[in-house]
Design a protein around this motif. Structure first.
Motif, PDB file in Angstrom:
ATOM      1  N   SER A 202     -39.193  29.407  13.627  1.00 35.40           N
ATOM      2  CA  SER A 202     -38.871  28.313  12.703  1.00 35.40           C
ATOM      3  C   SER A 202     -37.811  27.394  13.280  1.00 35.40           C
ATOM      4  CB  SER A 202     -38.403  28.887  11.357  1.00 35.40           C
ATOM      5  OG  SER A 202     -39.418  29.643  10.754  1.00 35.40           O
ATOM      6  N   LEU A 203     -36.816  27.977  13.975  1.00 37.29           N
ATOM      7  CA  LEU A 203     -35.786  27.152  14.616  1.00 37.29           C
ATOM      8  C   LEU A 203     -36.402  26.239  15.675  1.00 37.29           C
ATOM      9  CD1 LEU A 203     -32.797  29.641  15.116  1.00 37.29           C
ATOM     10  CD2 LEU A 203     -33.016  27.842  13.396  1.00 37.29           C
ATOM     11  N   ILE A 204     -37.316  26.795  16.477  1.00 35.63           N
ATOM     12  CA  ILE A 204     -37.973  25.994  17.514  1.00 35.63           C
ATOM     13  C   ILE A 204     -38.824  24.902  16.878  1.00 35.63           C
ATOM     14  CG2 ILE A 204     -39.586  26.054  19.447  1.00 35.63           C
ATOM     15  CD1 ILE A 204     -38.748  28.982  19.887  1.00 35.63           C
ATOM     16  N   HIS A 205     -39.543  25.262  15.800  1.00 37.15           N
ATOM     17  CA  HIS A 205     -40.373  24.261  15.109  1.00 37.15           C
ATOM     18  C   HIS A 205     -39.522  23.121  14.573  1.00 37.15           C
ATOM     19  CE1 HIS A 205     -42.449  22.604  11.512  1.00 37.15           C
ATOM     20  NE2 HIS A 205     -43.464  22.568  12.355  1.00 37.15           N
TER      21      HIS A 205
ATOM     22  N   PHE B 291     -40.082  35.304  13.551  1.00 37.88           N
ATOM     23  CA  PHE B 291     -40.436  34.116  12.774  1.00 37.88           C
ATOM     24  C   PHE B 291     -39.223  33.217  12.556  1.00 37.88           C
ATOM     25  CE2 PHE B 291     -41.064  31.824   8.752  1.00 37.88           C
ATOM     26  CZ  PHE B 291     -42.204  31.120   9.080  1.00 37.88           C
ATOM     27  N   TRP B 292     -38.043  33.833  12.411  1.00 37.10           N
ATOM     28  CA  TRP B 292     -36.820  33.043  12.261  1.00 37.10           C
ATOM     29  C   TRP B 292     -36.588  32.186  13.501  1.00 37.10           C
ATOM     30  CZ3 TRP B 292     -31.990  33.400  14.875  1.00 37.10           C
ATOM     31  CH2 TRP B 292     -30.955  32.645  14.296  1.00 37.10           C
TER      32      TRP B 292
ATOM     33  N   ILE C 102     -45.021  27.995  19.231  1.00 32.92           N
ATOM     34  CA  ILE C 102     -45.540  29.317  19.605  1.00 32.92           C
ATOM     35  C   ILE C 102     -45.499  29.498  21.125  1.00 32.92           C
ATOM     36  CG2 ILE C 102     -47.639  30.732  19.671  1.00 32.92           C
ATOM     37  CD1 ILE C 102     -48.303  29.572  16.875  1.00 32.92           C
ATOM     38  N   ILE C 103     -45.891  28.455  21.861  1.00 31.44           N
ATOM     39  CA  ILE C 103     -45.858  28.522  23.329  1.00 31.44           C
ATOM     40  C   ILE C 103     -44.430  28.736  23.828  1.00 31.44           C
ATOM     41  CG2 ILE C 103     -46.217  27.182  25.445  1.00 31.44           C
ATOM     42  CD1 ILE C 103     -48.580  25.826  23.985  1.00 31.44           C
ATOM     43  N   LEU C 104     -43.485  27.978  23.263  1.00 33.16           N
ATOM     44  CA  LEU C 104     -42.089  28.108  23.689  1.00 33.16           C
ATOM     45  C   LEU C 104     -41.522  29.479  23.321  1.00 33.16           C
ATOM     46  CD1 LEU C 104     -40.716  24.538  22.804  1.00 33.16           C
ATOM     47  CD2 LEU C 104     -41.288  25.457  25.058  1.00 33.16           C
ATOM     48  N   LEU C 105     -41.881  30.004  22.134  1.00 33.20           N
ATOM     49  CA  LEU C 105     -41.423  31.341  21.760  1.00 33.20           C
ATOM     50  C   LEU C 105     -41.968  32.392  22.723  1.00 33.20           C
ATOM     51  CD1 LEU C 105     -40.015  33.285  19.792  1.00 33.20           C
ATOM     52  CD2 LEU C 105     -42.118  33.323  18.448  1.00 33.20           C
TER      53      LEU C 105
ATOM     54  N   GLY D 169     -47.570  26.575  -3.856  1.00 35.23           N
ATOM     55  CA  GLY D 169     -47.652  25.983  -2.531  1.00 35.23           C
ATOM     56  C   GLY D 169     -47.628  27.038  -1.449  1.00 35.23           C
ATOM     57  N   PRO D 170     -47.313  26.625  -0.219  1.00 33.92           N
ATOM     58  CA  PRO D 170     -47.330  27.545   0.918  1.00 33.92           C
ATOM     59  C   PRO D 170     -46.158  28.519   0.867  1.00 33.92           C
ATOM     60  CG  PRO D 170     -46.453  25.424   1.587  1.00 33.92           C
ATOM     61  CD  PRO D 170     -46.938  25.253   0.180  1.00 33.92           C
ATOM     62  N   GLN D 171     -46.337  29.645   1.550  1.00 34.72           N
ATOM     63  CA  GLN D 171     -45.283  30.651   1.622  1.00 34.72           C
ATOM     64  C   GLN D 171     -44.292  30.275   2.737  1.00 34.72           C
ATOM     65  OE1 GLN D 171     -47.388  34.321   2.159  1.00 34.72           O
ATOM     66  NE2 GLN D 171     -48.238  34.315   0.111  1.00 34.72           N
ATOM     67  N   THR D 172     -43.648  29.137   2.545  1.00 35.17           N
ATOM     68  CA  THR D 172     -42.636  28.674   3.489  1.00 35.17           C
ATOM     69  C   THR D 172     -41.299  29.274   3.074  1.00 35.17           C
ATOM     70  OG1 THR D 172     -43.858  26.593   3.638  1.00 35.17           O
ATOM     71  CG2 THR D 172     -41.659  26.650   4.619  1.00 35.17           C
ATOM     72  N   LYS D 173     -40.709  30.091   3.957  1.00 32.87           N
ATOM     73  CA  LYS D 173     -39.600  30.938   3.557  1.00 32.87           C
ATOM     74  C   LYS D 173     -38.440  30.153   2.959  1.00 32.87           C
ATOM     75  CE  LYS D 173     -36.879  34.907   5.019  1.00 32.87           C
ATOM     76  NZ  LYS D 173     -36.609  35.895   6.091  1.00 32.87           N
ATOM     77  N   ASN D 174     -38.048  29.038   3.569  1.00 31.60           N
ATOM     78  CA  ASN D 174     -36.910  28.273   3.054  1.00 31.60           C
ATOM     79  C   ASN D 174     -37.169  27.759   1.645  1.00 31.60           C
ATOM     80  OD1 ASN D 174     -35.523  28.689   5.435  1.00 31.60           O
ATOM     81  ND2 ASN D 174     -36.063  26.703   6.319  1.00 31.60           N
ATOM     82  N   ASP D 175     -38.389  27.303   1.384  1.00 32.11           N
ATOM     83  CA  ASP D 175     -38.742  26.819   0.043  1.00 32.11           C
ATOM     84  C   ASP D 175     -38.707  27.958  -0.971  1.00 32.11           C
ATOM     85  OD1 ASP D 175     -39.135  24.242   0.991  1.00 32.11           O
ATOM     86  OD2 ASP D 175     -41.254  24.585   1.412  1.00 32.11           O
ATOM     87  N   LEU D 176     -39.197  29.125  -0.559  1.00 31.89           N
ATOM     88  CA  LEU D 176     -39.239  30.274  -1.460  1.00 31.89           C
ATOM     89  C   LEU D 176     -37.830  30.743  -1.814  1.00 31.89           C
ATOM     90  CD1 LEU D 176     -42.084  32.286   0.317  1.00 31.89           C
ATOM     91  CD2 LEU D 176     -42.300  30.848  -1.716  1.00 31.89           C
ATOM     92  N   VAL D 177     -36.950  30.837  -0.810  1.00 28.65           N
ATOM     93  CA  VAL D 177     -35.571  31.279  -1.040  1.00 28.65           C
ATOM     94  C   VAL D 177     -34.853  30.322  -1.978  1.00 28.65           C
ATOM     95  CG1 VAL D 177     -33.326  31.623   0.070  1.00 28.65           C
ATOM     96  CG2 VAL D 177     -35.386  32.549   1.128  1.00 28.65           C
ATOM     97  N   GLU D 178     -35.105  29.042  -1.815  1.00 27.43           N
ATOM     98  CA  GLU D 178     -34.437  28.021  -2.621  1.00 27.43           C
ATOM     99  C   GLU D 178     -34.902  28.039  -4.075  1.00 27.43           C
ATOM    100  OE1 GLU D 178     -34.462  23.142  -2.853  1.00 27.43           O
ATOM    101  OE2 GLU D 178     -34.573  24.089  -0.876  1.00 27.43           O
ATOM    102  N   THR D 179     -36.139  28.494  -4.308  1.00 28.64           N
ATOM    103  CA  THR D 179     -36.731  28.395  -5.648  1.00 28.64           C
ATOM    104  C   THR D 179     -36.318  29.526  -6.569  1.00 28.64           C
ATOM    105  OG1 THR D 179     -38.637  27.221  -4.734  1.00 28.64           O
ATOM    106  CG2 THR D 179     -38.894  28.205  -6.913  1.00 28.64           C
TER     107      THR D 179
END
Length: 304
Positions: A272-275, A268-269, A285-288, A237-247
């Protein structure tokens, strides 16, 4: 097989995962269709996840399994979906290959259940491998992207392996931990064998444009009348950091921030919090950008 994240095709020959459609991601060339990660269409992409057993009268990825149904779907209120494939040998050995899909997770459990109904002990060797071509998803000359092998152990740490490097020197590495996989721009597939199981990582050129990268392990001996369950996981799947760390340990390193990692990783951290608050990457991205502008405003005003 249909879940909340996947629409998958599993071939009864070998029990291979031969097509994987990501229902939460759109194709890059058509926003009305879903992104196809795994596929065996060979136009030119070939990307297949395989497993098998090596030993006298044991099922490799060429053996034919049977399934109780031709289609499976994850039901509302259920968090898992099991797909069981069965194989029966001529000497009394039976093998079930069991896929377990999880709701909202890109990690798939792939377990072997071996029952030795023969009169002699067996010592199976299990292998997990990914087959991929060296032509598709390479980007352009102006904007090349990396599509190729990858592996991780606690000793070697994270490594990438281009197809041309597999030509020069095939991978041969033994370890008691780690995983092996395939990177493809923003996405990754990785086989994660059972913890503590001794394994050998390998690569091989199968044809002019086809390669495989995998892991194989010798299992414990199964006495007559005994059984053995062999667990493993496939992340695809996608390189989504939280999913990768959990796996799996080290899987998060597949996210390539480039040489600006010290800046890009914390940004990026924050992104991700803003997202997590706005649930829209464009708005995040605009808010960051506004936050960065605000943080550097005193310096900007002074320079003006």
């Amino acid at each position: 097989v249909t879940t909340d994240l996947y629409k998958a095709d599993i071939e009864t020959t070998g029990g291979d995962l031969r097509k994987l459609e990501l229902l939460k991601h759109r194709a890059s060339d058509n926003v009305k269709t879903n992104f196809i990660l795994l596929d065996d269409a060979a136009k030119p992409m070939t990307y297949v996840a395989q497993t098998g057993l090596i030993g006298t009268d044991l099922p490799s990825h060429k053996a034919v399994f049977t399934s109780a149904a031709s289609s499976y779907a994850m039901q509302e209120g259920k968090d898992t979906l099991e797909v069981r494939l069965s194989w029966v040998g001529t000497d009394g050995v039976t093998v079930d290959k069991v896929y377990t899909f999880h709701r909202n997770k890109y990690a798939i459990d792939v377990n072997y259940e071996i029952k030795n109904g023969s009169a002699v002990a067996i010592t199976p060797v299990v292998y997990y491998q990914i087959v991929h071509d060296n032509e598709s998803n390479q980007g352009s000359k102006l904007m090349p992207t990396f599509t190729g092998g990858t592996y991780f152990t606690n000793e070697t740490k994270f490594k990438k392996l281009a197809f041309k490097d597999m030509d020069k020197e095939p991978l041969k590495l033994t370890s008691n931990d780690g995983w092996v996989g395939l990177l493809q721009h923003y996405f990754v597939s990785a086989w994660i064998p059972k913890d503590g199981l001794a394994r050998e990582f390998y690569t091989e050129k199968l044809s002019e444009h086809m390669y495989r990268i995998g892991s194989k392990s010798t299992l414990s001996t199964v006495a007559p009348g005994a059984s053995l369950t062999v667990p493993a996981r496939l992340y695809s799947g996608p390189q989504t950091k939280n999913d990768l760390v959990e796996t799996a340990p080290g899987l998060e390193y597949t996210v390539d921030y480039g040489w600006l990692k010290m800046v890009a990783s914390p940004l990026f951290w924050v992104l991700s919090l803003i997202h997590g608050l706005v649930h829209n990457w464009g708005v995040a991205i605009i808010l960051l950008t506004l936050l960065i502008k605000a943080a550097f405003y005193p310096l900007s005003a002074k320079s003006y």
